[in-house]
Design an enzyme around this catalytic site. Structure first.
Site, PDB file in Angstrom:
ATOM      1  N   HIS A 191       0.811  -1.212   0.000  1.00  0.00           N
ATOM      2  CA  HIS A 191       0.000   0.000   0.000  1.00  0.00           C
ATOM      3  C   HIS A 191       0.846   1.264   0.000  1.00  0.00           C
ATOM      4  O   HIS A 191       0.590   2.214  -0.737  1.00  0.00           O
ATOM      5  CB  HIS A 191      -0.909   0.018   1.227  1.00  0.00           C
ATOM      6  CG  HIS A 191      -2.136  -0.823   1.060  1.00  0.00           C
ATOM      7  ND1 HIS A 191      -2.806  -1.377   2.126  1.00  0.00           N
ATOM      8  CD2 HIS A 191      -2.817  -1.214  -0.042  1.00  0.00           C
ATOM      9  CE1 HIS A 191      -3.849  -2.057   1.677  1.00  0.00           C
ATOM     10  NE2 HIS A 191      -3.875  -1.974   0.372  1.00  0.00           N
ATOM     11  N   GLU A 421       1.829 -13.514 -17.282  1.00  0.00           N
ATOM     12  CA  GLU A 421       2.326 -13.429 -15.902  1.00  0.00           C
ATOM     13  C   GLU A 421       2.763 -14.787 -15.377  1.00  0.00           C
ATOM     14  O   GLU A 421       3.429 -14.869 -14.345  1.00  0.00           O
ATOM     15  CB  GLU A 421       1.219 -12.908 -14.978  1.00  0.00           C
ATOM     16  CG  GLU A 421       0.672 -11.546 -15.368  1.00  0.00           C
ATOM     17  CD  GLU A 421      -0.617 -11.235 -14.652  1.00  0.00           C
ATOM     18  OE1 GLU A 421      -0.587 -10.428 -13.711  1.00  0.00           O
ATOM     19  OE2 GLU A 421      -1.658 -11.812 -15.029  1.00  0.00           O
ATOM     20  N   ASP A 445       4.340 -10.191 -11.393  1.00  0.00           N
ATOM     21  CA  ASP A 445       3.891 -11.564 -11.153  1.00  0.00           C
ATOM     22  C   ASP A 445       4.720 -12.570 -11.935  1.00  0.00           C
ATOM     23  O   ASP A 445       4.952 -13.692 -11.461  1.00  0.00           O
ATOM     24  CB  ASP A 445       2.404 -11.710 -11.513  1.00  0.00           C
ATOM     25  CG  ASP A 445       1.501 -11.456 -10.319  1.00  0.00           C
ATOM     26  OD1 ASP A 445       1.905 -11.783  -9.189  1.00  0.00           O
ATOM     27  OD2 ASP A 445       0.397 -10.916 -10.516  1.00  0.00           O
ATOM     28  N   CYS A 492       3.763  -3.979 -18.542  1.00  0.00           N
ATOM     29  CA  CYS A 492       3.078  -3.038 -17.652  1.00  0.00           C
ATOM     30  C   CYS A 492       3.465  -3.240 -16.188  1.00  0.00           C
ATOM     31  O   CYS A 492       2.833  -2.702 -15.288  1.00  0.00           O
ATOM     32  CB  CYS A 492       1.560  -3.151 -17.803  1.00  0.00           C
ATOM     33  SG  CYS A 492       0.895  -4.791 -17.459  1.00  0.00           S
TER      34      CYS A 492
END
Length: 569
Positions: A191, A421, A445, A492
């Protein structure tokens, strides 16, 4: 503390100097601290209601903060409010009271049970442990009528230092006076890092020992090197001032992304909400980014107690498409599941959520969620006259790619792709590209699954280094498949925001790079100073390297002097 250098993991490239402002810890209260109202102890029979009211007050305060925030910050604040409002948490606290625990102890014990559960689940659930602890601290402060823990009032531009920073703490910051955020815990995709990136602030995580630095001490924070330098000398101060001036110069350049010899590379922005889209589209008068290469639609879902209607989704998607005014927008369908729980579609407990029902796989259990999302996007496209690109996350097989493409096209969406991914998808990229119009590599990922390493574990960040040869081999294989099929291959993940890696990705055949808008100027600068052939030479040098260190050094050796001087720390 003079001349002390602390090392962590940096998020972004900026560097700043300023005084330390330490986030206040939780209220120090004994487990059996009495609960008072008007100076008198609360009666035992009234304690359950007082605890419930404390949770309710914290929930409302968090909702109010979320309402006053924007973009990803508003979403994560809403998630914290959802934790505070969890009836199971309140019920467990009340049950602990019934077992004879004192009020503070009852709340602390209840939260601790959830902390252990979330930690065991891992992934994004483990990341929410910070929110759980923040909620606990706020509820106990409310219960004992003490000031809410969090950041101090800033009298001057400062560097925020904390063990970890919850979204609720970030909402309390006076952002006009925040220079950087440094935490002792956390991960580069947590976060704190997400919010810092959204706000354009340099951020360092996993900086051990930073809490030992005294309040008010001047430090230098360099996100590019991951270093915190206590009491920086004049030489370092001058270097950081020069770096800041370079950043300003780079931001003034609004030319499209391309190599020195004119090979075009779309430079795009990662976004999570319509508010993010408006900021990215307006960045430097809207000329810096060519659109969005990753619209994380799950932000709309994660803050909802019920599945958003087709109409509600279409409204959000219209706002995003309108913000970019016909520029490219790549929409990722819902990337949620076991490690990103949805209140309305929670999966049974999984032993390993990262390998469970997430991303496109959630359609196996909740197919209507995907159908509604595709219909909402199709409506938004019709309403705006736009032609969005749509892609599915966590695709592992050719069959999954084929099924998703068919579903999207049934709804009238003409540009359909998938995320690469999972190593299985990278290895079969040629066959997958035969079913779809494009692919986009999620390097975060892809690194996690290739290296069998949880990407939220900061202490394992060396294994997740974007320069790891095995990861680059899979990216190269995917890019080659794209070139052979004549179809676009984008990136990305975090790799796209590294200007040196951007050169390598371009040399491998990647056609677009999507990142936080603030990372675009440095990437564009690096590309504009090298030809496509130079990028290809760098790519070949990297693929021949045996270690991440060798790979990056190989690129540094091939940089033109202007870029090496400007971007290599």
């Amino acid at each position: 503390m003079s001349e002390l250098v602390l090392q962590g993991t940096g998020v972004g490239r900026r560097a700043v100097i300023g005084p330390v402002a330490v986030v206040r810890g939780a209220v120090e209260a004994a487990p059996d601290a009495p609960v008072l109202r008007d100076g008198a102890p609360v009666a035992q029979e009234d304690l359950p209601e007082v605890i419930a009211q404390s949770f309710a007050t914290v929930t409302q305060n968090l909702k109010d903060q979320a309402a006053g925030a924007q973009g990803s910050l508003a979403a994560v604040l809403g998630a914290a409010a959802q934790i505070a409002a969890d009836p199971a948490l309140v019920a467990k606290s009340k049950a602990n009271l019934g077992k004879g625990l004192a009020p503070v102890e009852a709340i602390d014990s209840a939260v601790d049970e959830f902390v252990k559960l979330f930690t065991q689940l891992g992934g994004m659930m483990a990341e929410r442990v910070t929110d759980l602890k923040s909620v606990r601290d706020r509820v106990i402060a409310e219960l004992l009528e003490q000031p809410v823990p969090g950041v101090p009032v800033l009298s001057e531009p400062s560097i925020i230092v904390a063990e970890d920073l919850a979204p609720a703490d970030t909402a309390a910051l006076d952002l006009s006076k925040v220079l950087a955020i440094v935490t002792e815990l956390g991960g580069p995709t947590g976060h704190t890092a997400i919010i810092a990136g959204q706000l354009g602030l340099p951020c360092l995580v996993q900086v051990r020992g930073v809490l030992d630095v005294d309040e008010g001490t001047v430090v230098a924070v360099d996100a590019a090197t991951g270093r915190v330098t206590v009491d920086p000398n004049e030489e370092l101060r001058a270097a950081i001032a020069a770096k800041a001036e370079l950043e300003r110069q780079l931001e003034s350049d609004s030319e499209p992304g391309s190599t020195k010899d004119g090979h075009t590379i779309d430079l795009l922005a990662n976004i999570g909400t319509a508010a993010d889209a408006k900021r990215a589209a307006a960045y430097t008068d809207g000329h810096v980014v060519a659109g969005s290469g990753l619209f994380r639609t799950e932000v709309l879902f994660l803050d909802s107690s019920n599945a958003p209607s087709v109409e509600a989704q279409a409204k959000e998607y219209r706002a995003v498409l309108e913000a970019f005014e016909g520029r490219k927008v790549v929409v990722r369908t819902l990337d949620a599941g076991a490690d990103k729980p949805l209140a309305f579609a929670t999966q049974p407990d999984e032993e390993n959520p990262a390998l469970g029902v997430r991303g496109y796989r959630s359609a196996r259990l909740h197919p209507q969620l995907l159908e509604d999302q595709l219909e909402a996007l199709a409506q938004a496209a019709r309403d705006t006259g736009s032609f969005p690109w749509v892609m599915a996350p966590m695709i592992a097989t050719v069959t999954e790619a084929r099924d998703f493409a068919a579903a999207a096209r049934r709804h009238g969406l003409s540009k359909v792709g998938v995320m690469i991914e999972v190593p299985a998808a990278a290895l079969r990229a040629r066959q997958i590209l035969a079913e779809v119009d494009f692919v986009s590599i999620g390097s975060n990922d892809l690194a996690q699954y290739t290296m069998a390493t949880d990407r939220l574990r900061g202490e394992l960040s060396d294994l997740l280094d974007a320069w790891q040869p095995a990861i680059l081999d899979l990216i190269a294989a995917t890019a080659t498949a794209g070139q052979e099929s004549g179809k676009p291959v984008g990136v990305c993940g975090e790799s796209a925001s590294d200007p040196l890696m951007a050169l390598v990705l371009t040399g491998l055949g990647v056609t677009s790079l999507s990142m936080s808008a603030g990372a675009v100027p440095a990437v564009r600068f690096a590309l504009r100073h090298h030809t496509l052939e130079q990028c290809r030479q760098m790519a070949q040098a990297v693929l021949a390297a045996a270690t991440p260190h060798e790979a990056k050094n190989a690129v540094v050796e091939l940089l033109v002097p202007e870029v090496r001087a400007a971007l290599v720390s």
